[in-house]
Design a protein around this motif. Structure first.
Motif, mmCIF file in Angstrom:
data_model
loop_
_atom_site.group_PDB
_atom_site.id
_atom_site.type_symbol
_atom_site.label_atom_id
_atom_site.label_comp_id
_atom_site.label_asym_id
_atom_site.label_seq_id
_atom_site.Cartn_x
_atom_site.Cartn_y
_atom_site.Cartn_z
ATOM 1 N N ILE A 2 -48.364 28.566 87.321
ATOM 2 C CA ILE A 2 -47.515 27.508 87.510
ATOM 3 C C ILE A 2 -48.435 26.325 87.277
ATOM 4 C CG2 ILE A 2 -45.969 28.641 88.898
ATOM 5 C CD1 ILE A 2 -47.372 27.381 91.329
ATOM 6 N N ASN A 3 -47.596 25.026 87.205
ATOM 7 C CA ASN A 3 -48.260 23.914 87.061
ATOM 8 C C ASN A 3 -48.516 23.604 88.475
ATOM 9 O OD1 ASN A 3 -48.657 22.888 84.545
ATOM 10 N ND2 ASN A 3 -46.389 22.474 84.505
ATOM 11 N N VAL A 4 -49.505 22.732 88.896
ATOM 12 C CA VAL A 4 -49.985 22.355 90.376
ATOM 13 C C VAL A 4 -50.224 20.918 90.139
ATOM 14 C CG1 VAL A 4 -51.273 22.513 92.422
ATOM 15 C CG2 VAL A 4 -50.888 24.703 91.100
ATOM 16 N N PRO A 5 -49.389 20.017 90.790
ATOM 17 C CA PRO A 5 -48.073 20.141 91.221
ATOM 18 C C PRO A 5 -47.179 20.705 90.125
ATOM 19 C CG PRO A 5 -48.550 17.909 91.647
ATOM 20 C CD PRO A 5 -49.725 18.423 91.233
ATOM 21 N N ARG A 22 -47.854 11.538 91.707
ATOM 22 C CA ARG A 22 -48.866 12.370 91.022
ATOM 23 C C ARG A 22 -47.925 13.367 89.957
ATOM 24 N NH1 ARG A 22 -50.923 14.255 96.998
ATOM 25 N NH2 ARG A 22 -48.905 15.040 97.169
ATOM 26 N N PHE A 23 -48.730 13.501 88.947
ATOM 27 C CA PHE A 23 -48.029 14.403 87.783
ATOM 28 C C PHE A 23 -47.972 15.834 87.807
ATOM 29 C CE2 PHE A 23 -49.122 9.777 86.046
ATOM 30 C CZ PHE A 23 -48.080 9.783 85.509
ATOM 31 N N ALA A 24 -46.954 16.189 87.490
ATOM 32 C CA ALA A 24 -46.797 17.889 87.475
ATOM 33 C C ALA A 24 -48.005 18.257 86.619
ATOM 34 C CB ALA A 24 -45.592 18.255 86.671
ATOM 35 N N GLY A 25 -48.871 19.297 87.142
ATOM 36 C CA GLY A 25 -49.897 19.810 86.559
ATOM 37 C C GLY A 25 -51.206 19.258 86.583
ATOM 38 N N GLU A 26 -51.140 17.918 87.259
ATOM 39 C CA GLU A 26 -52.178 17.325 87.366
ATOM 40 C C GLU A 26 -53.634 17.704 88.085
ATOM 41 O OE1 GLU A 26 -51.610 13.230 88.947
ATOM 42 O OE2 GLU A 26 -52.780 13.924 90.587
ATOM 43 N N ASP A 27 -53.459 18.612 89.000
ATOM 44 C CA ASP A 27 -54.420 19.540 89.591
ATOM 45 C C ASP A 27 -54.690 20.631 88.764
ATOM 46 O OD1 ASP A 27 -54.298 17.922 91.850
ATOM 47 O OD2 ASP A 27 -53.603 19.427 93.230
ATOM 48 N N LEU A 28 -53.842 21.401 88.220
ATOM 49 C CA LEU A 28 -54.071 22.591 87.617
ATOM 50 C C LEU A 28 -52.795 22.576 86.552
ATOM 51 C CD1 LEU A 28 -56.426 24.477 87.821
ATOM 52 C CD2 LEU A 28 -54.883 25.629 89.388
#
Ligand code: AMP
Ligand code: MG
Length: 642
Positions: A274-277, A369-375
Motif C-alpha cells: 500500500i501507499n504509506v500514508p 502529508r501526501f499519500a505514499g510520501e513515506d512509502l
C-alpha cells in the motif's frame, strides 16, 4: 618433525597480468582446469597448509580453491610480489613460507624438500631456486635466480614490513639484505612462467596430461606458530574470515508471525502493498483550508468560517468553499479541496465558527502529508538481510503484513576445553576452576539470535575432543570452542582440530586474545565453521565480538558493524605500538557534557570481574603508542552488545 609440517605454501596470483593484457593469470584455463589449480595440485603435497594470494576476482579464486584461504594484499594498489609475500607471512601459521607463482604449472615436486635442506644446511633466512638458462642473444647458459620460488622464515615479517615502509618494492633487493641459500635445479622448464597467451597455448599443447577437476585438498597445519613474528593484524584476520564465510543457503528461511520476528534476519525484501500514508492527511492539529484563501500580501489577515471537524479515522465529507475551512486533527484525511493546514497555535483568533489567520502564518501546501510520501506501493520497505528491531516490526505492521520470511536460526554448538574445568554446581577439586566461558559464550550467542547447542566441558583428551567435534559438526553450522589454542596448550588439541578440517592457527597482534583458530571442520558430508577462541575469559569476549560475531552475522546474511565513538581518557594508558589493545572501560559524561572514559582497574585477561564492571571497551589502534590523560580514544560501547 618432517620438513613438510614446517612449511606453508603461498601461491602468488595477485599481479595485474599486464603482459597478458591485464588478464588474471591464475584463472586462465589450462589443461581442463586453471593455472592456479595446477599449481595448487603440485604445491599442496609438499607443504602442510596452502594459501593463495590474489587481488582480483576473489570470489572466483575462493570457489576454485575450496577451503584454501585466499588472501588479498595488505597494501593497496598491486604493489608486486613483496606485497603478496607480506600477507603470506602475516598469515603463515608455520615456521616457514614457500612461495611459488601462479603461472608456473610445472613446478618441481621436490621444490620444498630441496629448498628446505639448503636453508637448514646453510643456516639461511631464505632459500631460492636457481637454474641455468641462456641469456637473451647468448648461447651459453648462465645461472638465473628465481626470486618468487622462495622458502623463507616466517620470522622475517618485521624486516619485510620495515623494508616496505621505506617505500621499497623490489624483491631481489630485499633478498640482498638477507642470508640467501641458492639451490640449483636442473629442470629449467619447471621454472618458466607464462607471460603471453601464445606461451600458454604452446604449453597447453605439450603432451603432459595433468587434468585437475577439483582443487587438491591441502594437508593440515599442525606445526607451531612462529614465536618471534609480530602476528596477524586484527583487521587482516577479520578480512580473511570475511573472505571465506558465505551466507546460509537462501532456502534456509522460515515464515514467522511478527512477534516471532524480533532479532531475526529478514530473508526476503518486504514490498509495500500500500501507499504509506494511504491518503493525504494532516500533519498537525489545526484548520484545513484552501491555499487560495490565505491572506494576500496586501491583507494583514483573513477570517475563515469553520464548517466542520475532521478526526483521524473519521473524515469530514464537507467540501469547503471560498472563505471556509475545516477543523482537523493530526492524521485525519484532508477534506476535498483543501491543500494546507494552519496549525492551531498559529491561529490569531478562534471561535467555534471562525478562525483568523495572520498574513505569512503559513505558506500554501503547509502541513499536508501526501499519500505514499513515506512509502510508495510496490517499493521496498525493508531489504533482506536486515536484523529486525522493534521499529522494523512496527513498520511491517503498518503495511498490514502479519507474517514475514526470516532466515532460519543459525545453529551454533559450543564447548569449553580443559582438564581443569568444573561445571558450576560441582565440587571444585584441587587446582580446578569453574567453567565460566561456556556461560559467556551461551549469552553472546543467544543475544545474537542463534540456536545454541551446549556440548559441555571436553577434557584435554584426543578421543573426547574428536568425538565432540564430530558431533558438533553434524548438528551445527558453526562451532565455538574456548581454550586449547594457545602455544602452551597440549599439542594434540591443535592436531585433532586440524585433522578434521582445514584450520589456521593464528597468532594475532592483539591483546587480549592472541591465539585464534579459524577454519572449516568436516565429518563425512557435514561441515561447520570453527572459531577456536582462547581460554582466558576476557579474551573469549573480545575475540567473539571481533571475529565470531561478524562471521556468524554474515552466515545469517546480515552485516552489522560495531559502532564506536570517541571519548576523552581520564587517565594515561600504557600501550605498545604493533598490536591492537582492547581495555575494559567505564564511559560517562564529563562536566562539559562530553564523553569521558576510565579503565576498570586490573586488565589481566583472566579477570572477568573488571569485564562485568565495564560498560565499554577502549580500543587502542595497532600503530598507536601510549596515550596521555586527556587524549581522545576510540570506545566500543557494550550496551546492547553483551
Ligand atoms: P588455554 O588456552 O586452554 O591454555 O587456557 C588459557 C587460560 O584460560 C587457562 O588459565 C585456563 O584455565 C583458562 N580457561 C580455559 N577455559 C576456561 C573456561 N571455560 N572458563 C574459565 N577459564 C578458562
Ligand atoms: Mg586449556
Amino acid at each position: 618433525m618432517s620438513f613438510k609440517s614446517k612449511i606453508t605454501g603461498l601461491i602468488l596470483a595477485g599481479g595485474r597480468g599486464t603482459r597478458m593484457g591485464s588478464v588474471d593469470k591464475g584463472l586462465q584455463p589450462f589443461r581442463g582446469s586453471t593455472l592456479v589449480q595446477h599449481v595448487l595440485q603440485r604445491l599442496a603435497p609438499q607443504v602442510s597448509t596452502v594459501a593463495i594470494n590474489a587481488n582480483r576476482n576473489l570470489p572466483r579464486y575462493q570457489l576454485l580453491a575450496g577451503s584454501v584461504p585466499v588472501l588479498p594484499d595488505w597494501l593497496d594498489g598491486f604493489e608486486g610480489p613483496l606485497a603478496g609475500l607480506q600477507i603470506g607471512l602475516q598469515f603463515c601459521p608455520t615456521e616457514l613460507l614457500l612461495t611459488v607463482p601462479c603461472d608456473s604449472p610445472l613446478l618441481p615436486d621436490d621444490l620444498a624438500e630441496r629448498l628446505h635442506a639448503a636453508l637448514v644446511a646453510q643456516d639461511a633466512d631464505v632459500a631460492l631456486a636457481v637454474t641455468m638458462r641462456p641469456r637473451d642473444g647468448e648461447s651459453t647458459p648462465q645461472p638465473q635466480l628465481h626470486p618468487v620460488f622462495a622458502l623463507l622464515k616466517a620470522s622475517l615479517l618485521p624486516q619485510l614490513e620495515d623494508y616496505l615502509a621505506s617505500g621499497e618494492r623490489r624483491m631481489e633487493r630485499w633478498y640482498k639484505t638477507l642470508r640467501v641459500a641458492e639451490v640449483r635445479f636442473e629442470q629449467d622448464d619447471a621454472f618458466s612462467n607464462i607471460n603471453t597467451v601464445e606461451e600458454l597455448q604452446a604449453l597447453e599443447q605439450q603432451a603432459t596430461p595433468g587434468i585437475v577437476t577439483s582443487p587438491a585438498p591441502a594437508a593440515h597445519s599442525t606445526a607451531a606458530v612462529p614465536g618471534d613474528s609480530a602476528g596477524l593484524h586484527v583487521e587482516q584476520a577479520q578480512r580473511l574470515i570475511a573472505a571465506q564465510i558465505t551466507p546460509l543457503d537462501a532456502s534456509a528461511s522460515v515464515t514467522v508471525n511478527l512477534h516471532g520476528a524480533l532479532d531475526r534476519v529478514l530473508a526476503a525484501d518486504i514490498i509495500s502493498p500500500i501507499n504509506v500514508p494511504a491518503y493525504d492527511n494532516s500533519a498537525m492539529d489545526g484548520y484545513a483550508l484552501r491555499g487560495d484563501d490565505l491572506p494576500a500580501p496586501a491583507d494583514a489577515c483573513v477570517t475563515l468560517e469553520v464548517i466542520g471537524i475532521a478526526y483521524a479515522g473519521r473524515p469530514c465529507a464537507l467540501t469547503p468553499q471560498a472563505g471556509q475551512c475545516i477543523r482537523i486533527m493530526t492524521g485525519a484525511a484532508m477534506p476535498a479541496g483543501c491543500d494546507s493546514v494552519l496549525p492551531q497555535e498559529l491561529a490569531s483568533a478562534i471561535s467555534d465558527t471562525q478562525v483568523t489567520i495572520a498574513h505569512g502564518a503559513i505558506t500554501p501546501g503547509a502541513n499536508r502529508r501526501f499519500a505514499g510520501e513515506d512509502l510508495r506501493a510496490g517499493s521496498v520497505a525493508l531489504a533482506r538481510g536486515k536484523l529486525l528491531r522493534p521499529a522494523d516490526l512496527g513498520l511491517i505492521a503498518s503495511l498490514g503484513i502479519a507474517e514475514v520470511r526470516v532466515q532460519r536460526k543459525l545453529r551454533v554448538a559450543f564447548f569449553s576445553t580443559g582438564d581443569e574445568l568444573r561445571a558450576p554446581g560441582q565440587a571444585l577439586d584441587q587446582g580446578c576452576i569453574y567453567d565460566s566461558n561456556r556461560y559467556t559464550v551461551f549469552g553472546m550467542l543467544t543475544r545474537l539470535g542463534c540456536e545454541v547447542i551446549d556440548l559441555g566441558i571436553v577434557r584435554d583428551d584426543p578421543a573426547a575432543l574428536d568425538a565432540t567435534l564430530r558431533s558438533a559438526c553434524q548438528q551445527a553450522d558453526a562451532i565455538i570452542t574456548s581454550g586449547g589454542v594457545s602455544e602452551g596448550a597440549a599439542d594434540y588439541t591443535r592436531d585433532i582440530l586440524a585433522s578434521l578440517g582445514q584450520l589456521s592457527f593464528w597468532k594475532l597482534a592483539m591483546r587480549p586474545g592472541r591465539p585464534l583458530a579459524f577454519g572449516q571442520i568436516r565429518d563425512g558430508r557435514d561441515s561447520a565453521w570453527l572459531f577456536g577462541l582462547p581460554g582466558n575469559p576476557v579474551a573469549v569476549v573480545i575475540s567473539f565480538y571481533l571475529f565470531a560475531r561478524p562471521a556468524l552475522l554474515a552466515m545469517m546474511g546480515c552485516s552489522a558493524s560495531l559502532p564506536t565513538l570517541q571519548a576523552r581518557t581520564q587517565m594515561a594508558i600504557r600501550k605498545r605500538p604493533g598490536r591492537t589493545e582492547y581495555q575494559r572501560g567505564i564511559i560517562s559524561r564529563a562536566a562539559d557534557g562530553q564523553p569521558q572514559v576510565r579503565l576498570t582497574g586490573a586488565q589481566g585477561s583472566g579477570i572477568l570481574r573488571s569485564m562485568t564492571e565495564a560498560n565499554c571497551i577502549v580500543v587502542l589502534a595497532h600503530e598507536q603508542g601510549s596515550v596521555a590523560e586527556g587524549d581522545m580514544v576510540e570506545v566500543l560501547p557494550l550496551e546492547g552488545l553483551i
